[in-house]
Design a protein around this motif. Sequence first.
Motif, PDB file in Angstrom:
ATOM      1  N   ASP A  52     -55.472 -57.533  49.169  1.00  0.00           N
ATOM      2  CA  ASP A  52     -54.341 -57.917  48.049  1.00  0.00           C
ATOM      3  C   ASP A  52     -53.132 -57.032  48.708  1.00  0.00           C
ATOM      4  O   ASP A  52     -53.010 -56.032  48.988  1.00  0.00           O
ATOM      5  CB  ASP A  52     -54.386 -57.354  46.892  1.00  0.00           C
ATOM      6  N   ILE A  53     -51.911 -57.708  48.751  1.00  0.00           N
ATOM      7  CA  ILE A  53     -50.521 -57.096  48.758  1.00  0.00           C
ATOM      8  C   ILE A  53     -50.267 -56.717  47.357  1.00  0.00           C
ATOM      9  O   ILE A  53     -50.004 -57.257  46.644  1.00  0.00           O
ATOM     10  CB  ILE A  53     -49.630 -58.128  49.457  1.00  0.00           C
ATOM     11  N   ILE A  54     -49.777 -55.397  47.653  1.00  0.00           N
ATOM     12  CA  ILE A  54     -49.236 -54.489  46.304  1.00  0.00           C
ATOM     13  C   ILE A  54     -47.583 -54.479  46.496  1.00  0.00           C
ATOM     14  O   ILE A  54     -47.150 -54.053  47.562  1.00  0.00           O
ATOM     15  CB  ILE A  54     -49.738 -53.231  46.219  1.00  0.00           C
ATOM     16  N   ASP A  55     -46.948 -54.900  45.458  1.00  0.00           N
ATOM     17  CA  ASP A  55     -45.629 -54.818  45.292  1.00  0.00           C
ATOM     18  C   ASP A  55     -45.389 -53.089  45.191  1.00  0.00           C
ATOM     19  O   ASP A  55     -45.648 -52.396  44.273  1.00  0.00           O
ATOM     20  CB  ASP A  55     -45.101 -55.412  44.128  1.00  0.00           C
ATOM     21  N   THR A  58     -43.401 -52.114  41.896  1.00  0.00           N
ATOM     22  CA  THR A  58     -44.267 -52.214  40.641  1.00  0.00           C
ATOM     23  C   THR A  58     -45.656 -51.628  40.726  1.00  0.00           C
ATOM     24  O   THR A  58     -46.433 -51.507  39.555  1.00  0.00           O
ATOM     25  CB  THR A  58     -44.232 -53.546  40.165  1.00  0.00           C
ATOM     26  N   LYS A  60     -48.153 -53.364  41.605  1.00  0.00           N
ATOM     27  CA  LYS A  60     -48.966 -54.417  41.018  1.00  0.00           C
ATOM     28  C   LYS A  60     -49.034 -55.599  42.094  1.00  0.00           C
ATOM     29  O   LYS A  60     -48.486 -55.704  43.062  1.00  0.00           O
ATOM     30  CB  LYS A  60     -48.389 -55.379  39.759  1.00  0.00           C
ATOM     31  N   LYS A  61     -50.394 -56.415  42.077  1.00  0.00           N
ATOM     32  CA  LYS A  61     -50.907 -57.378  43.042  1.00  0.00           C
ATOM     33  C   LYS A  61     -49.820 -58.317  43.014  1.00  0.00           C
ATOM     34  O   LYS A  61     -49.535 -58.922  41.876  1.00  0.00           O
ATOM     35  CB  LYS A  61     -52.113 -57.624  42.823  1.00  0.00           C
ATOM     36  N   THR A  62     -49.634 -58.957  44.240  1.00  0.00           N
ATOM     37  CA  THR A  62     -48.424 -59.971  44.349  1.00  0.00           C
ATOM     38  C   THR A  62     -49.150 -61.375  44.247  1.00  0.00           C
ATOM     39  O   THR A  62     -48.519 -62.179  44.087  1.00  0.00           O
ATOM     40  CB  THR A  62     -47.764 -59.944  45.578  1.00  0.00           C
ATOM     41  N   GLY A  63     -50.464 -61.397  44.230  1.00  0.00           N
ATOM     42  CA  GLY A  63     -51.291 -62.478  44.447  1.00  0.00           C
ATOM     43  C   GLY A  63     -51.361 -63.125  45.644  1.00  0.00           C
ATOM     44  O   GLY A  63     -52.302 -64.132  45.973  1.00  0.00           O
ATOM     45  N   GLU A  64     -50.900 -62.407  46.661  1.00  0.00           N
ATOM     46  CA  GLU A  64     -50.962 -62.881  48.174  1.00  0.00           C
ATOM     47  C   GLU A  64     -51.685 -61.626  48.868  1.00  0.00           C
ATOM     48  O   GLU A  64     -52.174 -60.725  48.322  1.00  0.00           O
ATOM     49  CB  GLU A  64     -49.627 -62.752  48.972  1.00  0.00           C
TER      50      GLU A  64
END
Length: 91
Positions: A52-55, A58, A60-64
């Motif tokens: 998972d890519i983390i922003d 934030t 938080k996971k980006t969904g990508e």
Amino acid sequence: MFVIDAKERKIIITNDTTREVIEIREGETLKRKFLEGTQDKYDCILKLIDVDIIDPATQKKTGEKETKAFGQRVGNPHWIMEFKEEEYLIG
């Protein structure tokens, strides 16, 4: 310097000085460097894992997802470390 070819499931390493190109496919052996006197020596294989890519703002996971390279200890599928080219004997 290395790049990941997720489609072909391999990493491509280019030596900065000699410009020699080495390809290591997922599942192939990686020769880990050990300090002199190290008693717990082990073999690793290359694993490519989608993570998972983390922003960064934030946390938080980006969904990508992105594909990253890891060294997995042979005989222990739960032991993995992110691949850092300077920690392995390449070539």
